[in-house]
Design an enzyme around this catalytic site. Sequence first.
Site, PDB file in Angstrom:
ATOM      1  N   LYS A  63       0.855  -1.170   0.101  1.00 43.87           N
ATOM      2  CA  LYS A  63       0.006  -0.021  -0.072  1.00 43.87           C
ATOM      3  C   LYS A  63       0.842   1.397   0.091  1.00 43.87           C
ATOM      4  O   LYS A  63       0.529   2.291  -0.374  1.00 43.87           O
ATOM      5  CB  LYS A  63      -0.908   0.176   0.971  1.00 43.87           C
ATOM      6  N   ASP A  94      -9.573   2.985   1.897  1.00 44.37           N
ATOM      7  CA  ASP A  94      -9.721   2.178   3.224  1.00 44.37           C
ATOM      8  C   ASP A  94     -10.106   3.103   4.502  1.00 44.37           C
ATOM      9  O   ASP A  94     -10.948   2.747   5.349  1.00 44.37           O
ATOM     10  CB  ASP A  94      -8.007   1.797   3.632  1.00 44.37           C
ATOM     11  N   GLY A 117       1.923   0.229   9.208  1.00 41.81           N
ATOM     12  CA  GLY A 117       1.701   0.121   7.701  1.00 41.81           C
ATOM     13  C   GLY A 117       0.693   0.985   6.977  1.00 41.81           C
ATOM     14  O   GLY A 117       0.249   1.918   7.692  1.00 41.81           O
ATOM     15  N   ASN A 139       3.773  -1.071  17.819  1.00 38.56           N
ATOM     16  CA  ASN A 139       4.201  -1.655  16.482  1.00 38.56           C
ATOM     17  C   ASN A 139       5.589  -2.491  16.950  1.00 38.56           C
ATOM     18  O   ASN A 139       6.259  -2.089  17.770  1.00 38.56           O
ATOM     19  CB  ASN A 139       4.781  -0.633  15.427  1.00 38.56           C
ATOM     20  N   THR A 141       7.867  -3.097  15.079  1.00 37.26           N
ATOM     21  CA  THR A 141       9.157  -2.278  14.707  1.00 37.26           C
ATOM     22  C   THR A 141       8.904  -0.882  15.462  1.00 37.26           C
ATOM     23  O   THR A 141       8.199  -0.133  14.751  1.00 37.26           O
ATOM     24  CB  THR A 141       9.605  -2.173  13.319  1.00 37.26           C
ATOM     25  N   GLU A 143      10.616   1.885  15.764  1.00 38.37           N
ATOM     26  CA  GLU A 143      11.099   3.158  15.114  1.00 38.37           C
ATOM     27  C   GLU A 143       9.866   3.675  13.975  1.00 38.37           C
ATOM     28  O   GLU A 143       9.779   4.506  13.663  1.00 38.37           O
ATOM     29  CB  GLU A 143      12.302   3.061  14.417  1.00 38.37           C
ATOM     30  N   GLY A 228     -12.599  -7.682   9.806  1.00 38.81           N
ATOM     31  CA  GLY A 228     -12.257  -6.991   8.615  1.00 38.81           C
ATOM     32  C   GLY A 228     -13.430  -6.898   7.520  1.00 38.81           C
ATOM     33  O   GLY A 228     -13.186  -6.018   6.654  1.00 38.81           O
TER      34      GLY A 228
HETATM   35  P1  ATR Z   1       0.165  -2.803   5.059  1.00 40.56           P
HETATM   36  O1  ATR Z   1       0.435  -1.669   4.150  1.00 40.56           O
HETATM   37  O2  ATR Z   1      -1.090  -3.810   4.129  1.00 40.56           O
HETATM   38  O3  ATR Z   1      -0.429  -2.524   6.244  1.00 40.56           O
HETATM   39  P2  ATR Z   1       2.538  -3.450   5.875  1.00 40.56           P
HETATM   40  O4  ATR Z   1       3.118  -2.019   5.300  1.00 40.56           O
HETATM   41  O5  ATR Z   1       3.642  -4.406   5.318  1.00 40.56           O
HETATM   42  O6  ATR Z   1       1.071  -3.522   5.198  1.00 40.56           O
HETATM   43  O7  ATR Z   1       2.330  -3.095   7.390  1.00 40.56           O
HETATM   44  C1  ATR Z   1       2.264  -4.526   8.040  1.00 40.56           C
HETATM   45  C2  ATR Z   1       2.080  -4.213   9.469  1.00 40.56           C
HETATM   46  O8  ATR Z   1       1.836  -5.597  10.102  1.00 40.56           O
HETATM   47  C3  ATR Z   1       3.261  -3.605   9.996  1.00 40.56           C
HETATM   48  O9  ATR Z   1       2.928  -2.901  11.313  1.00 40.56           O
HETATM   49  C4  ATR Z   1       4.063  -4.767  10.589  1.00 40.56           C
HETATM   50  O10 ATR Z   1       5.030  -4.530  11.642  1.00 40.56           O
HETATM   51  P3  ATR Z   1       6.672  -4.206  11.208  1.00 40.56           P
HETATM   52  O11 ATR Z   1       6.404  -2.633  11.202  1.00 40.56           O
HETATM   53  O12 ATR Z   1       7.321  -4.482  12.439  1.00 40.56           O
HETATM   54  O13 ATR Z   1       7.155  -5.144  10.134  1.00 40.56           O
HETATM   55  C5  ATR Z   1       2.821  -5.721  11.078  1.00 40.56           C
HETATM   56  N1  ATR Z   1       3.329  -7.148  11.201  1.00 40.56           N
HETATM   57  C6  ATR Z   1       3.238  -7.966  10.094  1.00 40.56           C
HETATM   58  N2  ATR Z   1       3.474  -9.243  10.459  1.00 40.56           N
HETATM   59  C7  ATR Z   1       3.563  -9.247  11.956  1.00 40.56           C
HETATM   60  C8  ATR Z   1       3.726  -9.840  12.993  1.00 40.56           C
HETATM   61  N3  ATR Z   1       4.013 -11.358  12.746  1.00 40.56           N
HETATM   62  N4  ATR Z   1       3.710  -9.487  14.462  1.00 40.56           N
HETATM   63  C9  ATR Z   1       3.633  -8.141  14.468  1.00 40.56           C
HETATM   64  N5  ATR Z   1       3.327  -7.148  13.604  1.00 40.56           N
HETATM   65  C10 ATR Z   1       3.446  -7.780  12.304  1.00 40.56           C
END
Ligand code: ATR
Length: 261
Positions: A63, A94, A117, A139, A141, A143, A228
């Site tokens: 996205k 969205d 994300g 989150n 991550t 940062e 969702g």
């Molecule tokens: P989208 O754009 O569809 O939201 P994305 O940009 O890949 O997809 O974002 C995915 C989100 O899900 C992020 O917040 C990701 O955390 P990170 O920023 O740390 O990558 C989170 N996410 C995905 N898999 C995860 C998991 N197994 N546990 C915790 N958070 C997860």
Amino acid sequence: MKFCIIGYPLKHSLSPAFYNRYFDAAGIKATYEAVEIYPEEFEEKIHQILEEYDGFNVTIPYKERVLGFVKPGKNAEVIQAVNCVFEGVGYNTDWKGFVDSLEGVELGEPVLVVGAGGASRAILYGLHRMGKNRVILLNRTFERALKLAKYFERFGLSFEVRGLNELREVLPKALSFINTTSVGLKGERFSIFPEDLSHLEVVYDVVYGGTPLQKMAEKAGVRHVIDGRPMLYFQAVENLKIWGLFRSEELFMRVFEEVAS
Ligand code: ATR
């Protein structure tokens, strides 16, 4: 006309089924396919997609990445994420799907939002449009959450930012919980227990149907447990309007319910 959804993974997507059924039922000559794109192929494939399809939807994890290849429409520019493309322009529907899906539901603040994300961006913007300004953002991550909070502060949102490992510790302070991540799609669970959720008014999970989080929230007696599908439905209405194909709300709702229930 030719439409598709791009993302990875796409196994769970309901979009091809309900759009195709709606096109059939409404007598619209159009097709809608699922096109899985591996992250390492994205740059090469996105050009083909833009050429081959009149319009498409974008889901996890593209996205934000797709923004570099389309002309952003107004909301996509502000939100910095695109989930719908038509004739080379990227839109964000969205946020509207999120807001419309909450009609009649009062979101108590602070709202705890997990994820940073593209889906999180749309939901934070939706919260701002609903006048909900107090957010606890977590989150995996840390940062990335900090960066997102800094961006959305310009809309008047106030943030407490934490790592996902602090979820259990911060939950007692929140009145609503929103999961914007894919956690639960393959049965993954957050490290929490039903009693951590029992004080909440709303648990909103962008993943569809029966995730461990949703089951736990139901067990904990949370009044509004929302998956969702309502957001999927309402963003799809907006997509069809952009594509010029929204003919009948009654028909689209019936088709959606047949496919998604
Ligand atoms: P989208 O754009 O569809 O939201 P994305 O940009 O890949 O997809 O974002 C995915 C989100 O899900 C992020 O917040 C990701 O955390 P990170 O920023 O740390 O990558 C989170 N996410 C995905 N898999 C995860 C998991 N197994 N546990 C915790 N958070 C997860």
